[in-house]
Design a protein around this motif. Structure first.
Motif, short mmCIF file in Angstrom:
data_model
loop_
_atom_site.label_atom_id
_atom_site.label_comp_id
_atom_site.label_asym_id
_atom_site.label_seq_id
_atom_site.Cartn_x
_atom_site.Cartn_y
_atom_site.Cartn_z
N ASP A 193 0.85 -1.19 0.00
CA ASP A 193 0.00 0.00 0.00
C ASP A 193 0.89 1.24 0.00
N PHE A 194 0.56 2.21 -0.84
CA PHE A 194 1.34 3.43 -0.93
C PHE A 194 0.40 4.56 -1.35
N SER A 195 0.82 5.79 -1.13
CA SER A 195 -0.05 6.93 -1.45
C SER A 195 0.76 8.22 -1.45
N ASN A 196 0.15 9.28 -1.99
CA ASN A 196 0.69 10.63 -1.82
C ASN A 196 -0.48 11.52 -1.40
N SER A 208 3.30 -15.03 -11.15
CA SER A 208 4.55 -14.41 -11.61
C SER A 208 4.42 -12.92 -11.90
N ALA A 209 3.28 -12.34 -11.66
CA ALA A 209 3.07 -10.94 -12.00
C ALA A 209 2.50 -10.16 -10.81
N LYS A 210 2.76 -8.87 -10.83
CA LYS A 210 2.20 -7.99 -9.80
C LYS A 210 1.20 -7.04 -10.46
N ILE A 211 0.08 -6.86 -9.79
CA ILE A 211 -0.95 -5.93 -10.23
C ILE A 211 -0.87 -4.69 -9.34
N ILE A 212 -0.80 -3.52 -9.95
CA ILE A 212 -0.74 -2.25 -9.23
C ILE A 212 -1.97 -1.44 -9.60
N ILE A 213 -2.68 -0.96 -8.61
CA ILE A 213 -3.91 -0.18 -8.85
C ILE A 213 -3.77 1.17 -8.16
N VAL A 214 -4.08 2.24 -8.88
CA VAL A 214 -3.94 3.60 -8.35
C VAL A 214 -5.13 4.45 -8.79
N GLY A 215 -5.64 5.24 -7.85
CA GLY A 215 -6.73 6.16 -8.16
C GLY A 215 -6.86 7.20 -7.07
N ASP A 217 -9.84 7.72 -5.54
CA ASP A 217 -10.98 7.35 -4.70
C ASP A 217 -10.72 5.97 -4.09
N LYS A 218 -10.71 5.90 -2.76
CA LYS A 218 -10.37 4.66 -2.07
C LYS A 218 -11.33 3.53 -2.41
N GLU A 219 -12.61 3.85 -2.52
CA GLU A 219 -13.61 2.83 -2.82
C GLU A 219 -13.41 2.25 -4.22
N ASP A 220 -13.13 3.12 -5.20
CA ASP A 220 -12.88 2.65 -6.56
C ASP A 220 -11.66 1.74 -6.62
N VAL A 221 -10.61 2.13 -5.91
CA VAL A 221 -9.38 1.32 -5.88
C VAL A 221 -9.64 -0.04 -5.25
N SER A 222 -10.35 -0.05 -4.11
CA SER A 222 -10.64 -1.30 -3.41
C SER A 222 -11.53 -2.22 -4.24
N GLN A 223 -12.52 -1.64 -4.92
CA GLN A 223 -13.43 -2.44 -5.74
C GLN A 223 -12.69 -3.07 -6.91
N LEU A 224 -11.83 -2.31 -7.58
CA LEU A 224 -11.09 -2.86 -8.70
C LEU A 224 -10.10 -3.93 -8.23
#
Length: 234
Positions: A193-196, A208-215, A217-224
Protein backbone atom coordinates in the motif's frame (compact mmCIF):
# COMPACT_ATOMS: atom_id res chain seq x y z
CA UNK A 1 2.16 6.76 -43.57
CA UNK A 2 5.67 5.41 -44.17
CA UNK A 3 7.84 4.24 -41.27
CA UNK A 4 10.40 7.07 -41.50
CA UNK A 5 7.79 9.84 -41.43
CA UNK A 6 6.01 8.17 -38.52
CA UNK A 7 9.18 7.88 -36.45
CA UNK A 8 10.30 11.43 -37.22
CA UNK A 9 7.01 12.82 -36.00
CA UNK A 10 7.03 10.71 -32.82
CA UNK A 11 10.63 11.62 -31.96
CA UNK A 12 9.88 15.31 -32.43
CA UNK A 13 6.58 15.27 -30.46
CA UNK A 14 5.85 12.04 -28.52
CA UNK A 15 2.41 13.28 -27.42
CA UNK A 16 1.21 14.43 -30.83
CA UNK A 17 -2.50 14.31 -31.59
CA UNK A 18 -1.99 14.27 -35.37
CA UNK A 19 -4.87 12.18 -36.81
CA UNK A 20 -2.54 10.58 -39.40
CA UNK A 21 -0.21 9.39 -36.64
CA UNK A 22 -3.09 8.03 -34.56
CA UNK A 23 -4.52 6.20 -37.57
CA UNK A 24 -1.13 4.74 -38.50
CA UNK A 25 -0.63 3.46 -34.95
CA UNK A 26 -4.11 1.96 -34.83
CA UNK A 27 -3.42 0.10 -38.08
CA UNK A 28 0.02 -1.22 -37.13
CA UNK A 29 0.77 -2.81 -33.70
CA UNK A 30 4.52 -2.32 -34.23
CA UNK A 31 4.04 1.44 -34.72
CA UNK A 32 1.77 1.54 -31.66
CA UNK A 33 4.38 -0.26 -29.52
CA UNK A 34 7.12 2.12 -30.72
CA UNK A 35 4.94 5.15 -29.91
CA UNK A 36 4.16 3.77 -26.44
CA UNK A 37 7.86 3.37 -25.65
CA UNK A 38 8.86 6.87 -26.83
CA UNK A 39 5.90 8.40 -25.00
CA UNK A 40 6.88 6.54 -21.82
CA UNK A 41 10.42 7.90 -22.07
CA UNK A 42 9.03 11.41 -22.46
CA UNK A 43 6.92 10.91 -19.31
CA UNK A 44 10.01 9.80 -17.40
CA UNK A 45 11.78 12.99 -18.38
CA UNK A 46 8.82 15.06 -17.18
CA UNK A 47 8.78 13.15 -13.90
CA UNK A 48 12.50 13.70 -13.36
CA UNK A 49 12.03 17.44 -13.72
CA UNK A 50 9.30 17.45 -11.08
CA UNK A 51 11.33 15.71 -8.36
CA UNK A 52 12.04 18.30 -5.60
CA UNK A 53 15.70 19.32 -5.52
CA UNK A 54 17.20 18.94 -2.02
CA UNK A 55 18.95 21.93 -0.52
CA UNK A 56 22.74 22.14 -0.73
CA UNK A 57 22.94 19.70 -3.61
CA UNK A 58 24.41 21.69 -6.48
CA UNK A 59 24.79 18.79 -8.87
CA UNK A 60 21.07 17.96 -8.73
CA UNK A 61 20.17 21.61 -9.16
CA UNK A 62 22.29 21.86 -12.30
CA UNK A 63 20.66 18.69 -13.63
CA UNK A 64 17.18 20.13 -12.97
CA UNK A 65 18.01 23.36 -14.76
CA UNK A 66 19.39 21.47 -17.73
CA UNK A 67 16.19 19.45 -17.99
CA UNK A 68 14.06 22.61 -17.88
CA UNK A 69 16.02 24.06 -20.78
CA UNK A 70 15.69 20.79 -22.65
CA UNK A 71 11.89 20.88 -22.33
CA UNK A 72 11.64 24.46 -23.59
CA UNK A 73 13.83 23.82 -26.63
CA UNK A 74 12.82 20.27 -27.59
CA UNK A 75 10.04 21.26 -30.00
CA UNK A 76 12.35 23.62 -31.86
CA UNK A 77 14.98 20.96 -32.56
CA UNK A 78 15.12 18.60 -35.55
CA UNK A 79 13.85 15.11 -34.75
CA UNK A 80 17.32 13.54 -34.83
CA UNK A 81 18.69 16.13 -32.37
CA UNK A 82 15.69 15.54 -30.10
CA UNK A 83 16.39 11.80 -30.17
CA UNK A 84 20.03 12.28 -29.19
CA UNK A 85 19.04 14.63 -26.38
CA UNK A 86 16.50 12.12 -25.11
CA UNK A 87 19.18 9.44 -24.86
CA UNK A 88 21.36 11.80 -22.85
CA UNK A 89 18.46 12.67 -20.56
CA UNK A 90 17.86 8.99 -19.76
CA UNK A 91 21.15 9.05 -17.86
CA UNK A 92 19.75 11.86 -15.73
CA UNK A 93 16.48 10.00 -15.19
CA UNK A 94 18.37 6.93 -13.97
CA UNK A 95 20.42 9.08 -11.61
CA UNK A 96 17.34 10.72 -10.13
CA UNK A 97 15.65 7.34 -9.73
CA UNK A 98 18.58 6.02 -7.73
CA UNK A 99 18.37 9.06 -5.47
CA UNK A 100 14.66 8.46 -4.96
CA UNK A 101 15.40 5.25 -3.04
CA UNK A 102 12.59 2.83 -2.29
CA UNK A 103 9.97 5.33 -3.48
CA UNK A 104 11.30 5.22 -7.03
CA UNK A 105 8.75 2.84 -8.51
CA UNK A 106 5.85 4.50 -6.67
CA UNK A 107 6.95 7.87 -8.05
CA UNK A 108 7.05 6.42 -11.57
CA UNK A 109 3.52 5.08 -11.13
CA UNK A 110 2.24 8.45 -9.91
CA UNK A 111 3.84 10.16 -12.93
CA UNK A 112 1.82 7.92 -15.25
CA UNK A 113 -1.55 8.62 -13.61
CA UNK A 114 -1.62 12.40 -13.88
CA UNK A 115 -4.75 13.78 -15.57
CA UNK A 116 -2.66 15.18 -18.42
CA UNK A 117 -1.00 11.82 -19.11
CA UNK A 118 -4.27 9.88 -18.92
CA UNK A 119 -6.02 12.32 -21.27
CA UNK A 120 -3.31 11.79 -23.86
CA UNK A 121 -3.53 8.03 -23.44
CA UNK A 122 -7.28 8.05 -24.00
CA UNK A 123 -7.02 10.44 -26.96
CA UNK A 124 -4.52 8.13 -28.59
CA UNK A 125 -6.77 5.10 -28.11
CA UNK A 126 -9.92 6.80 -29.29
CA UNK A 127 -12.35 4.10 -28.17
CA UNK A 128 -13.09 1.50 -25.50
CA UNK A 129 -10.73 -1.45 -25.40
CA UNK A 130 -11.98 -5.00 -25.93
CA UNK A 131 -10.98 -7.97 -23.80
CA UNK A 132 -9.45 -9.54 -26.89
CA UNK A 133 -7.20 -6.53 -27.45
CA UNK A 134 -6.13 -6.60 -23.80
CA UNK A 135 -5.24 -10.29 -23.98
CA UNK A 136 -3.06 -9.69 -27.03
CA UNK A 137 -0.97 -7.36 -24.86
CA UNK A 138 -1.23 -9.61 -21.78
CA UNK A 139 0.60 -12.35 -23.71
CA UNK A 140 3.78 -10.35 -23.11
CA UNK A 141 3.39 -11.17 -19.40
CA UNK A 142 2.32 -14.79 -19.98
CA UNK A 143 -1.11 -13.96 -18.61
CA UNK A 144 -4.68 -13.32 -19.62
CA UNK A 145 -7.80 -11.46 -18.57
CA UNK A 146 -10.54 -14.05 -18.08
CA UNK A 147 -13.34 -11.87 -16.71
CA UNK A 148 -14.80 -8.41 -17.22
CA UNK A 149 -13.08 -5.75 -15.09
CA UNK A 150 -15.28 -2.85 -16.15
CA UNK A 151 -15.07 -0.23 -18.91
CA UNK A 152 -11.44 -0.14 -20.06
CA UNK A 153 -10.89 3.13 -21.92
CA UNK A 154 -7.18 2.70 -22.62
CA UNK A 155 -4.62 -0.13 -22.58
CA UNK A 156 -1.04 0.56 -23.65
CA UNK A 157 2.46 -0.57 -22.82
CA UNK A 158 4.46 1.92 -20.77
CA UNK A 159 7.73 1.92 -18.87
CA UNK A 160 7.95 2.54 -15.13
CA UNK A 161 11.57 3.65 -15.20
CA UNK A 162 13.04 0.58 -16.97
CA UNK A 163 10.18 -1.81 -16.13
CA UNK A 164 7.83 -2.65 -18.98
CA UNK A 165 4.20 -2.66 -17.88
CA UNK A 166 0.71 -2.81 -19.32
CA UNK A 167 -1.15 0.31 -18.24
CA UNK A 168 -4.95 0.17 -18.30
CA UNK A 169 -7.26 3.06 -17.53
CA UNK A 170 -10.63 1.87 -16.21
CA UNK A 171 -13.77 3.87 -15.49
CA UNK A 172 -14.81 3.51 -11.84
CA UNK A 173 -17.92 4.71 -10.05
CA UNK A 174 -16.53 8.16 -9.28
CA UNK A 175 -13.71 8.56 -11.77
CA UNK A 176 -10.84 6.88 -13.58
CA UNK A 177 -8.71 4.16 -12.00
CA UNK A 178 -5.32 2.98 -13.24
CA UNK A 179 -4.16 -0.64 -13.31
CA UNK A 180 -0.60 -1.73 -14.16
CA UNK A 181 0.61 -5.26 -14.86
CA UNK A 182 4.33 -5.83 -14.23
CA UNK A 183 6.55 -8.86 -13.67
CA UNK A 184 7.09 -9.56 -9.99
CA UNK A 185 10.88 -9.79 -10.11
CA UNK A 186 11.04 -6.21 -11.41
CA UNK A 187 8.78 -4.67 -8.76
CA UNK A 188 9.86 -6.09 -5.40
CA UNK A 189 10.63 -2.64 -3.97
CA UNK A 190 7.01 -1.47 -4.26
CA UNK A 191 5.09 -1.61 -0.99
CA UNK A 192 1.70 -3.31 -0.84
CA UNK A 193 0.00 0.00 0.00
CA UNK A 194 1.34 3.43 -0.93
CA UNK A 195 -0.05 6.93 -1.45
CA UNK A 196 0.69 10.63 -1.82
CA UNK A 197 -1.39 13.73 -1.10
CA UNK A 198 -3.85 13.01 -3.93
CA UNK A 199 -3.62 9.33 -4.88
CA UNK A 200 -4.13 5.95 -3.26
CA UNK A 201 -2.22 2.90 -4.47
CA UNK A 202 -2.23 -0.80 -3.74
CA UNK A 203 -0.41 -3.80 -5.21
CA UNK A 204 -0.70 -7.56 -4.97
CA UNK A 205 1.00 -10.60 -6.41
CA UNK A 206 -0.65 -13.10 -8.74
CA UNK A 207 1.78 -15.96 -9.46
CA UNK A 208 4.55 -14.41 -11.61
CA UNK A 209 3.07 -10.94 -12.00
CA UNK A 210 2.20 -7.99 -9.80
CA UNK A 211 -0.95 -5.93 -10.23
CA UNK A 212 -0.74 -2.25 -9.23
CA UNK A 213 -3.91 -0.18 -8.85
CA UNK A 214 -3.94 3.60 -8.35
CA UNK A 215 -6.73 6.16 -8.16
CA UNK A 216 -7.99 9.16 -6.24
CA UNK A 217 -10.98 7.35 -4.70
CA UNK A 218 -10.37 4.66 -2.07
CA UNK A 219 -13.61 2.83 -2.82
CA UNK A 220 -12.88 2.65 -6.56
CA UNK A 221 -9.38 1.32 -5.88
CA UNK A 222 -10.64 -1.30 -3.41
CA UNK A 223 -13.43 -2.44 -5.74
CA UNK A 224 -11.09 -2.86 -8.70
CA UNK A 225 -8.64 -4.75 -6.51
CA UNK A 226 -11.34 -7.31 -5.61
CA UNK A 227 -12.35 -7.73 -9.25
CA UNK A 228 -8.79 -7.94 -10.57
CA UNK A 229 -7.77 -10.71 -8.16
CA UNK A 230 -10.30 -13.01 -9.84
CA UNK A 231 -10.09 -11.69 -13.38
CA UNK A 232 -6.39 -12.12 -14.19
CA UNK A 233 -4.65 -15.45 -14.80
CA UNK A 234 -0.90 -16.12 -14.93
Amino acid sequence: MDELSFRRTIYAEPNTTDPDIIQAANNDPAKQAFWDEVKAMDAQLAQAMNIPVPENFADKLILRQGMDEFTQKRKKRPWYVAMAASVAMVVGVSYMTLLAGNNGLANDVFAHVSHEYMNKEMTMGGKNVTQEAINEKMATFNGSLSEDIGEVVSANYCYLNTIKSLHMIIRGKTGLVNLFVVTDNKSKELEEDFSNDELIGTSFLLSSAKIIIVGDDKEDVSQLQLVAKNAFRF
